[in-house]
Motif scaffolding. Structure first.
Motif, PDB file in Angstrom:
ATOM      1  N   ALA A 122      68.396 -24.851  37.091  1.00 41.16           N
ATOM      2  CA  ALA A 122      68.574 -23.458  37.516  1.00 41.16           C
ATOM      3  C   ALA A 122      69.446 -23.381  38.755  1.00 41.16           C
ATOM      4  O   ALA A 122      69.142 -23.997  39.766  1.00 41.16           O
ATOM      5  CB  ALA A 122      67.225 -22.818  37.808  1.00 41.16           C
ATOM      6  N   THR A 144      76.294 -23.288  37.942  1.00 41.67           N
ATOM      7  CA  THR A 144      75.453 -23.980  36.970  1.00 41.67           C
ATOM      8  C   THR A 144      76.025 -25.370  36.728  1.00 41.67           C
ATOM      9  O   THR A 144      77.165 -25.675  37.112  1.00 41.67           O
ATOM     10  CB  THR A 144      75.424 -23.221  35.637  1.00 41.67           C
ATOM     11  OG1 THR A 144      76.755 -23.216  35.080  1.00 41.67           O
ATOM     12  CG2 THR A 144      74.945 -21.785  35.817  1.00 41.67           C
ATOM     13  N   SER A 173      71.512 -18.154  42.969  1.00 42.79           N
ATOM     14  CA  SER A 173      72.478 -17.068  42.870  1.00 42.79           C
ATOM     15  C   SER A 173      73.476 -17.206  44.013  1.00 42.79           C
ATOM     16  O   SER A 173      73.173 -17.773  45.064  1.00 42.79           O
ATOM     17  CB  SER A 173      71.787 -15.709  42.954  1.00 42.79           C
ATOM     18  OG  SER A 173      71.392 -15.441  44.286  1.00 42.79           O
ATOM     19  N   GLY A 219      62.577 -20.782  42.344  1.00 44.68           N
ATOM     20  CA  GLY A 219      63.422 -19.682  41.893  1.00 44.68           C
ATOM     21  C   GLY A 219      62.659 -18.377  41.885  1.00 44.68           C
ATOM     22  O   GLY A 219      61.554 -18.279  42.417  1.00 44.68           O
ATOM     23  N   MET A 235      65.885 -13.370  28.870  1.00 44.18           N
ATOM     24  CA  MET A 235      66.413 -13.885  30.128  1.00 44.18           C
ATOM     25  C   MET A 235      65.326 -14.638  30.897  1.00 44.18           C
ATOM     26  O   MET A 235      65.597 -15.656  31.543  1.00 44.18           O
ATOM     27  CB  MET A 235      66.989 -12.745  30.968  1.00 44.18           C
ATOM     28  CG  MET A 235      68.183 -12.057  30.345  1.00 44.18           C
ATOM     29  SD  MET A 235      68.884 -10.756  31.389  1.00 44.18           S
ATOM     30  CE  MET A 235      69.544 -11.741  32.743  1.00 44.18           C
ATOM     31  N   TRP A 236      64.089 -14.141  30.832  1.00 44.89           N
ATOM     32  CA  TRP A 236      62.962 -14.846  31.441  1.00 44.89           C
ATOM     33  C   TRP A 236      62.849 -16.250  30.868  1.00 44.89           C
ATOM     34  O   TRP A 236      62.788 -17.235  31.604  1.00 44.89           O
ATOM     35  CB  TRP A 236      61.666 -14.083  31.157  1.00 44.89           C
ATOM     36  CG  TRP A 236      61.284 -13.081  32.188  1.00 44.89           C
ATOM     37  CD1 TRP A 236      62.009 -11.990  32.568  1.00 44.89           C
ATOM     38  CD2 TRP A 236      60.081 -13.064  32.966  1.00 44.89           C
ATOM     39  NE1 TRP A 236      61.325 -11.299  33.529  1.00 44.89           N
ATOM     40  CE2 TRP A 236      60.142 -11.925  33.797  1.00 44.89           C
ATOM     41  CE3 TRP A 236      58.963 -13.892  33.021  1.00 44.89           C
ATOM     42  CZ2 TRP A 236      59.116 -11.598  34.678  1.00 44.89           C
ATOM     43  CZ3 TRP A 236      57.947 -13.577  33.899  1.00 44.89           C
ATOM     44  CH2 TRP A 236      58.032 -12.437  34.730  1.00 44.89           C
ATOM     45  N   LEU A 285      62.226 -14.387  39.555  1.00 46.96           N
ATOM     46  CA  LEU A 285      62.534 -13.545  38.410  1.00 46.96           C
ATOM     47  C   LEU A 285      62.169 -12.102  38.732  1.00 46.96           C
ATOM     48  O   LEU A 285      61.121 -11.839  39.319  1.00 46.96           O
ATOM     49  CB  LEU A 285      61.720 -13.990  37.185  1.00 46.96           C
ATOM     50  CG  LEU A 285      62.263 -15.154  36.359  1.00 46.96           C
ATOM     51  CD1 LEU A 285      61.199 -15.636  35.396  1.00 46.96           C
ATOM     52  CD2 LEU A 285      63.519 -14.743  35.604  1.00 46.96           C
ATOM     53  N   GLU A 304      64.962 -18.074  29.109  1.00 43.77           N
ATOM     54  CA  GLU A 304      66.122 -18.928  29.374  1.00 43.77           C
ATOM     55  C   GLU A 304      66.068 -19.474  30.802  1.00 43.77           C
ATOM     56  O   GLU A 304      66.312 -20.665  31.047  1.00 43.77           O
ATOM     57  CB  GLU A 304      67.413 -18.133  29.168  1.00 43.77           C
ATOM     58  CG  GLU A 304      68.675 -18.951  29.408  1.00 43.77           C
ATOM     59  CD  GLU A 304      69.941 -18.130  29.199  1.00 43.77           C
ATOM     60  OE1 GLU A 304      71.033 -18.641  29.490  1.00 43.77           O
ATOM     61  OE2 GLU A 304      69.839 -16.960  28.753  1.00 43.77           O
ATOM     62  N   TYR A 305      65.729 -18.595  31.755  1.00 42.61           N
ATOM     63  CA  TYR A 305      65.679 -19.018  33.143  1.00 42.61           C
ATOM     64  C   TYR A 305      64.553 -20.027  33.379  1.00 42.61           C
ATOM     65  O   TYR A 305      64.732 -21.032  34.076  1.00 42.61           O
ATOM     66  CB  TYR A 305      65.492 -17.809  34.054  1.00 42.61           C
ATOM     67  CG  TYR A 305      65.528 -18.153  35.529  1.00 42.61           C
ATOM     68  CD1 TYR A 305      66.733 -18.446  36.158  1.00 42.61           C
ATOM     69  CD2 TYR A 305      64.348 -18.193  36.275  1.00 42.61           C
ATOM     70  CE1 TYR A 305      66.766 -18.778  37.511  1.00 42.61           C
ATOM     71  CE2 TYR A 305      64.378 -18.523  37.627  1.00 42.61           C
ATOM     72  CZ  TYR A 305      65.592 -18.808  38.237  1.00 42.61           C
ATOM     73  OH  TYR A 305      65.620 -19.141  39.568  1.00 42.61           O
ATOM     74  N   SER A 323      65.476 -23.391  32.350  1.00 44.47           N
ATOM     75  CA  SER A 323      66.384 -24.038  33.302  1.00 44.47           C
ATOM     76  C   SER A 323      65.623 -24.533  34.532  1.00 44.47           C
ATOM     77  O   SER A 323      65.989 -25.546  35.135  1.00 44.47           O
ATOM     78  CB  SER A 323      67.510 -23.079  33.718  1.00 44.47           C
ATOM     79  OG  SER A 323      67.030 -22.015  34.521  1.00 44.47           O
ATOM     80  N   ILE A 324      64.551 -23.837  34.903  1.00 47.01           N
ATOM     81  CA  ILE A 324      63.715 -24.289  36.019  1.00 47.01           C
ATOM     82  C   ILE A 324      62.992 -25.584  35.641  1.00 47.01           C
ATOM     83  O   ILE A 324      62.953 -26.548  36.412  1.00 47.01           O
ATOM     84  CB  ILE A 324      62.672 -23.208  36.396  1.00 47.01           C
ATOM     85  CG1 ILE A 324      63.360 -22.027  37.102  1.00 47.01           C
ATOM     86  CG2 ILE A 324      61.570 -23.800  37.278  1.00 47.01           C
ATOM     87  CD1 ILE A 324      63.834 -22.314  38.504  1.00 47.01           C
TER      88      ILE A 324
END
Length: 217
Positions: free
Chosen positions: A125, A167, A128, A102, A112-113, A104, A115-116, A119-120
């Protein structure tokens, strides 16, 4: 509590400090190393094998794209997230092709960092929608082959959702199943097709002709 061991790779000292500060906000992330170029990232990974690498793209000596490709070839289970100031989809797509999980943007909010990155780590994740579309354009579907591994109708549904950049929650809502069921289907699909992540899963499905309805995006 299990920790995700993180290597930070960036040639700017202030950027490295800022990234480490963001990660320090969440005790589940442990920064085990900080280096300033791609070659150092390779050397460090060989010695310490981090769980997650945050990799800048533009660096001297060896850039992040080259380092990512080399690390993923040698250590395919190390997760790599590109960090960049650019939102150029084609540039980021190249990183994904080389094995990154992914990306960033450096100007995103710290929350947001985190949270992402969670998910990774949990392999949830999504791509997009722009990147999913670029993958669709990039892969030639002129020669379609029968898939080597049979997938169930529901598994194909999950594939459509992954290719659309949904998602796990969106896939669950759209197909009226639970997120737990989605996760189990994804594990089965990845194992069946012998791929490691959503990017590889999408490319494989497209190359094999399993996904042909572009309107689903």
């Amino acid at each position: 509590m299990s920790h995700t061991r993180v290597l930070v790779v960036d040639d700017h000292a202030h950027a490295r400090e800022a990234i480490c500060e963001i990660l320090s906000m969440d005790p589940s992330f442990e920064v085990i190393g900080v280096v300033s170029d791609g070659q150092q990232a390779i050397d460090y990974t060989e010695q310490w094998l981090p769980d997650l690498i945050l990799m800048d793209i533009q660096m001297p000596i060896m850039n992040g794209l080259e380092a990512t490709q080399r690390i993923k070839l040698a250590f395919p289970y190390v997760k790599i997230v590109m960090i960049t100031v650019s939102d150029d989809v084609l540039h980021l797509l190249e990183a994904l092709k080389r094995g990154a999980q992914g990306y960033l943007l450096k100007n995103l909010e710290p929350s947001m960092w985190l949270e992402y990155l969670h998910s990774i780590v949990t392999e949830e994740a999504p791509l997009s929608r722009e990147v999913a579309y670029q993958i669709l354009k990039d892969v030639s579907l002129t020669e379609k082959k029968e898939p080597d591994v049979p997938l169930t109708t529901r598994e194909k549904d999950i594939l459509y959702g992954v290719a659309a950049g949904w998602t796990n929650k969106e896939i669950a809502v759209n197909y009226k199943i639970s997120e737990y069921t989605v996760k189990n289907h994804l594990k089965n699909i990845l194992q069946k097709l012998q791929v490691q992540n959503r990017v590889q899963l999408t490319r494989y499905a497209l190359e094999q002709g399993l996904i042909t309805d572009h309107n689903r995006l």
